[in-house]
Design an enzyme around this catalytic site. Structure first.
Site, PDB file in Angstrom:
ATOM      1  CG  ASN A   9      -1.725   1.252   1.384  1.00  0.00           C
ATOM      2  OD1 ASN A   9      -1.762   2.077   0.457  1.00  0.00           O
ATOM      3  ND2 ASN A   9      -2.388   1.416   2.521  1.00  0.00           N
ATOM      4  CE  LYS A  11      -0.080   3.226   4.786  1.00  0.00           C
ATOM      5  NZ  LYS A  11       0.011   3.321   6.225  1.00  0.00           N
ATOM      6  CG  HIS A  94      -5.758   1.991   5.110  1.00  0.00           C
ATOM      7  ND1 HIS A  94      -5.319   2.912   6.028  1.00  0.00           N
ATOM      8  CD2 HIS A  94      -4.754   1.095   4.952  1.00  0.00           C
ATOM      9  CE1 HIS A  94      -4.083   2.581   6.401  1.00  0.00           C
ATOM     10  NE2 HIS A  94      -3.724   1.481   5.767  1.00  0.00           N
ATOM     11  CD  GLU A  96      -2.842   5.473   6.698  1.00  0.00           C
ATOM     12  OE1 GLU A  96      -2.827   5.512   5.463  1.00  0.00           O
ATOM     13  OE2 GLU A  96      -1.928   4.948   7.383  1.00  0.00           O
ATOM     14  CD  GLU A 166      -3.345  -2.502   7.097  1.00  0.00           C
ATOM     15  OE1 GLU A 166      -2.294  -2.799   6.546  1.00  0.00           O
ATOM     16  OE2 GLU A 166      -3.918  -1.408   6.936  1.00  0.00           O
ATOM     17  N   GLY A 172       2.554   2.214  10.751  1.00  0.00           N
ATOM     18  CA  GLY A 172       3.546   3.277  10.654  1.00  0.00           C
ATOM     19  C   GLY A 172       4.236   3.597  11.968  1.00  0.00           C
ATOM     20  CB  SER A 208       5.214  -1.951  12.023  1.00  0.00           C
ATOM     21  OG  SER A 208       4.797  -0.633  12.340  1.00  0.00           O
TER      22      SER A 208
HETATM   23  P1  13P Z   1       3.097   0.325   7.642  1.00  0.00           P
HETATM   24  O1  13P Z   1       3.600  -0.936   7.014  1.00  0.00           O
HETATM   25  O2  13P Z   1       3.849   1.549   7.163  1.00  0.00           O
HETATM   26  O3  13P Z   1       3.001   0.221   9.118  1.00  0.00           O
HETATM   27  O4  13P Z   1       1.603   0.557   7.087  1.00  0.00           O
HETATM   28  C1  13P Z   1       0.705  -0.484   7.137  1.00  0.00           C
HETATM   29  C2  13P Z   1      -0.487  -0.116   6.345  1.00  0.00           C
HETATM   30  O5  13P Z   1      -1.202   0.802   6.668  1.00  0.00           O
HETATM   31  C3  13P Z   1      -0.767  -0.903   5.123  1.00  0.00           C
HETATM   32  O6  13P Z   1      -2.029  -0.645   4.634  1.00  0.00           O
END
Ligand code: 13P
Length: 245
Positions: A9, A11, A94, A96, A166, A172, A208
């Site tokens: 992903n 982002k 997601h 976010e 997740e 992150g 992560s």
């Molecule tokens: P990270 O791998 O940067 O923690 O992000 C995970 C994520 O949100 C994947 O959709």
């Protein structure tokens, strides 16, 4: 047997030039046969990526889609637009998008149904916040997210969905869930699915994930792959993780 998936992903990262650079370094023709690789990129990179990856086993996904087929929805993108680019997957729900764009379980459910009808494979994201985890509400939260999203989806169609667990606090943050914790929640998620499709649906862990820890998740019986954020931006790291799924 469920085919393992490594999904990236990206982002809101990578211009088209950076996307081209990534693919140059990724060695797209060296993907093992029994693995699926999905890159979920920002909309502007999708036309180029789908063309560049044609004939390889890399599949291309979007990170969002609207639930209506078309209309006056400024700034939104439809399933037909994604299909016309040969996009095959779409990340839905997601955390976010839930947190910053106020997406609700109901909206995500509508997006899920529209995507399935269009023949896109949804990667449905669920997971609890730190506060919910500390209150011991993880199972309750993922159950609500999944039940609402799947409310009007037939069991056969549930079989076509990919679900990513997740935990919000792990995204992150460098604070990945332990492999046992991830396995516990993911096997619970499996138990929520229609019985006939429980063994079929691919369930991923995200939060992560890095080359150093992906192997530990893959050893768990219910974890079929990873949805990777930060570490998927680096072609070398992404390729290295492919060797572990
Ligand atoms: P990270 O791998 O940067 O923690 O992000 C995970 C994520 O949100 C994947 O959709």
């Amino acid at each position: 047997m469920r085919t393992p998936i490594l999904a990236g992903n990206w982002k809101m990262y990578k211009t088209i030039l950076e996307t081209k650079d990534f693919l140059r370094q990724f060695h797209k023709n060296t993907i093992p046969d029994n693995r699926e690789v999905v890159i979920c990129a920002p909309f502007p990179s999708l036309p180029w990526l789908t063309e560049a990856c044609e004939g390889t086993s890399i599949q291309i996904g979007a990170q969002n889609v609207h639930w209506e087929l078309e209309g006056a929805y400024t700034g939104e993108v439809s399933v037909a637009m994604l299909k016309s680019l040969n996009v095959t997957h779409v990340i839905l729900g997601h955390s976010e998008r839930r947190a910053y764009f106020a997406e609700t379980d109901e909206m995500i459910g509508r997006k899920l149904r529209t995507s399935l009808t269009a023949g896109l494979t949804p990667i449905l994201c669920v997971g609890e916040t730190l506060e919910e985890k500390e209150l011991g509400k993880t199972n309750e939260v993922v159950k609500r997210q999944i039940r609402t999203a799947l409310e009007d989806v037939s069991p056969v169609e549930v079989g076509k969905i990919i679900i990513a667990y997740e935990p919000v606090w792990a995204i992150g943050s460098g604070l990945a869930a332990t492999d046992e914790d991830a396995e516990r929640v993911i096997s619970y998620i499996r138990s929520l699915l229609p019985e006939r499709y429980q063994d079929k649906v691919r369930l991923l862990y995200g939060g992560s994930v890095k080359p150093e820890n992906i192997g530990t998740y893959m050893k768990q019986p219910n974890i079929d792959g990873a949805l990777v954020g930060g570490a998927s931006l680096d072609p070398m790291q992404f390729h290295q993780m492919l060797g572990e799924v």
